[in-house]
Structures are given as structure tokens and as C-alpha cells.
Design a protein around this motif. Structure first.
Motif, PDB file in Angstrom:
ATOM      1  N   ASP A  67       0.788  -1.271   0.248  1.00 57.57           N
ATOM      2  CA  ASP A  67      -0.060   0.419   0.394  1.00 57.57           C
ATOM      3  C   ASP A  67       0.603   0.981  -0.167  1.00 57.57           C
ATOM      4  N   ARG A  71      -1.293   1.572  -5.515  1.00 57.64           N
ATOM      5  CA  ARG A  71      -2.184   2.209  -5.160  1.00 57.64           C
ATOM      6  C   ARG A  71      -3.325   2.334  -6.635  1.00 57.64           C
ATOM      7  N   LYS A 284      -1.367   7.958   2.482  1.00 62.35           N
ATOM      8  CA  LYS A 284      -2.423   7.043   3.530  1.00 62.35           C
ATOM      9  C   LYS A 284      -4.146   6.949   2.714  1.00 62.35           C
ATOM     10  N   LYS A 285      -4.983   6.434   2.193  1.00 61.15           N
ATOM     11  CA  LYS A 285      -6.450   6.366   1.094  1.00 61.15           C
ATOM     12  C   LYS A 285      -7.394   6.925   2.258  1.00 61.15           C
TER      13      LYS A 285
END
Length: 285
Positions: A67, A71, A284-285
């Protein structure tokens, strides 16, 4: 690959670089897989996405969070008559792109360039050129190791032991280097320890490999047995390769030594570890 070609490739790769903010608000470079697919010479997404999957698996095997570097995203593309649809894509860090290049088709010139382009942090053309040369020499040495290993297996099956293999290889060197033995060449080049091939320039390593591959081929296809016949074959192949070089004004015994290949291996390994450590992560998502 000459510097002009490197600069052309560099411009192409630079053109698809994007910039986003990480979690701390810093700019980081990213690339998108569908654009990378094109510049790496892959015509079909179905083929390229397999390379991406192998790169992700390599990342996982190394104990690095996927991650942080890969992505999956959705991209809108325009179809015929103006219709649109969503397609799969990936946002990638520099390290992700490097792993993709590592898992790509090594026969593609674009892949060879990409391995060095993404490994060199500043991505200056001169540094990329230097790394490409180091990588080419390392690959040539690996191919020579493989062909010599195959020759050792071939001649063992035909009545020649390890000592015999050493004699065959030494006589081949003598033919390639204009009468100079392996040991004489090591003294000429100032080599105190290690294999002669570890200090030879890329051209000479490639010459030795070509002669060895020719010997492998003819040992099998002529079904040669015994040290004498195989030695004669290997000597003739090295003479032929030397003759080809001489026609171009090249005498392999006069070429200067190169850096110990083991030092080159350690340098490239160190560069890769440094890249793992220094490559910025995706937000980060």
C-alpha cells in the motif's frame, strides 16, 4: 545505449511524472501504470498488468507494504463516439516503478533503461548512463557464468572432469588473447586474486561468452567426446571471435581492466537498498 538515446528516453519518462502531496504535505513523484505501460513498450494492458502483479508480489516478499507504493485507482477513458467508461489503473511510487522494470521483459530496451532511470534518485542522464553500463557489464558476466556452467555440464557428460574443463577454458583464453594464458592476462591486468572475467570490460566478457556458447552448440550438435576434440573446438571458436575483433581493430589483450565485478554487484545492491529506504510513500487512502 548512447547518451543521445538515454536523453530521449529520459524526456519520455520525465513527461509522465506526476506530483502529489504526501501525508505531511510534501510533494512526491508518482506515475500511473497505464502511461508507464506505453513508455515501457507494452501494447496490451492485459500483458502489462501481469508485470505489475509480479512487482507487487516482489514488494510483499521483501517485507515492504504494498500500500505504500502501489495504489489501485479508477481511470475514465473515452471510447468511440464520445462514450466513456472506467478502467483499472495503478498509482505508483518510484520504487514501485523500479520493481515493475525488474519484473518486465529484459529483452526490451525500455525496460533496461527504466531499471536505471528509477534507481538513480536524481535521474541525471550521465548517472543513468553510468548505471546502464554497470548493469550491462553485470548482465554480461552472468551470461558468461551460465554458459560456462552449461559447458561444464556438457563436457562432464562426455568424459571430461573439472581439471579438464579448466584446461579447456585456459586454452580458449590463450586463443582469444593472442597467445597469452589466463595467468599471463591476470598479471598483465594487475589482478592479484579472483577470476580473470571479473575484471574484464563488457566487450571482452561478451567475446568470451560468444565463444563459449559456440562451443556449447557444437559440442551438442557435433556430439563431440573427449578433452582433445572439445579443446580443439573451443580453441577454434575463440580464434574466430578474436579474428572478428581484430577486423574491427580491437585486440582484447590490450583493453584496460574494469572494476572488480563483485564491487559493482555490491554497489548496485547498496543502491537498491538505499532506494527502498529513501523512496517516499503514497499518502494513506
Amino acid at each position: 545505449m548512447d547518451i543521445l538515446k538515454i536523453q530521449q528516453y529520459k524526456s519520455t519518462f520525465d513527461a509522465i511524472t506526476k506530483s502529489i502531496k504526501d501525508d505531511d504535505g510534501n510533494d512526491i513523484d508518482v506515475w500511473y501504470a497505464r502511461e508507464l505501460q506505453t513508455v515501457l513498450g507494452y501494447a496490451r494492458w492485459e500483458n502489462f498488468v501481469g508485470v505489475v502483479a509480479r512487482a507487487m508480489e516482489s514488494c510483499k516478499t521483501l517485507g515492504i507494504s504494498i500500500d505504500d507504493h502501489f495504489r489501485e485507482v479508477t481511470k475514465m477513458i473515452t471510447l468511440a463516439k464520445g462514450a466513456q467508461r472506467d478502467v483499472q489503473d495503478f498509482m505508483l511510487t518510484r520504487y514501485a516503478c523500479y520493481l515493475i522494470a525488474q519484473n518486465g521483459d529484459p529483452k526490451k530496451e525500455e525496460i533496461a533503461f527504466a531499471q536505471s532511470y528509477f534507481a538513480v534518485q536524481t535521474r541525471k542522464a550521465e548517472l543513468i548512463e553510468e548505471r546502464l553500463k554497470e548493469f550491462a557489464r553485470l548482465n554480461s558476466r552472468e551470461r558468461l557464468r551460465a554458459s560456462e556452467k552449461q559447458l561444464s555440464r556438457n563436457i562432464y557428460e562426455r568424459g571430461v572432469d573439472d581439471k579438464g574443463f579448466g584446461r579447456i577454458r585456459s586454452k580458449g583464453d590463450c586463443a582469444l588473447f593472442g597467445g597469452l594464458s589466463t595467468e599471463q592476462m591476470k598479471k598483465r591486468l594487475g589482478i592479484k586474486s579472483g577470476a580473470l572475467a571479473d575484471y574484464l570490460p563488457t566487450l571482452t566478457i561478451a567475446a568470451k561468452n560468444l565463444a563459449t556458447e559456440m562451443t556449447n552448440y557444437n559440442v551438442e550438435h557435433k556430439d563431440l567426446y573427449g578433452e582433445a576434440k572439445i579443446t580443439a573446438e573451443h580453441v577454434q571458436n575463440n580464434r574466430s571471435v578474436r579474428g572478428m575483433l581484430n577486423q574491427r581493430g580491437i585486440k582484447p589483450e590490450n583493453l584496460p581492466p574494469a572494476e572488480d565485478i563483485k564491487k559493482v554487484e555490491r554497489k548496485l545492491a547498496k543502491d537498491e537498498k538505499l532506494m527502498q529506504k529513501e523512496t517516499q510513500r503514497l499518502p494513506k487512502k
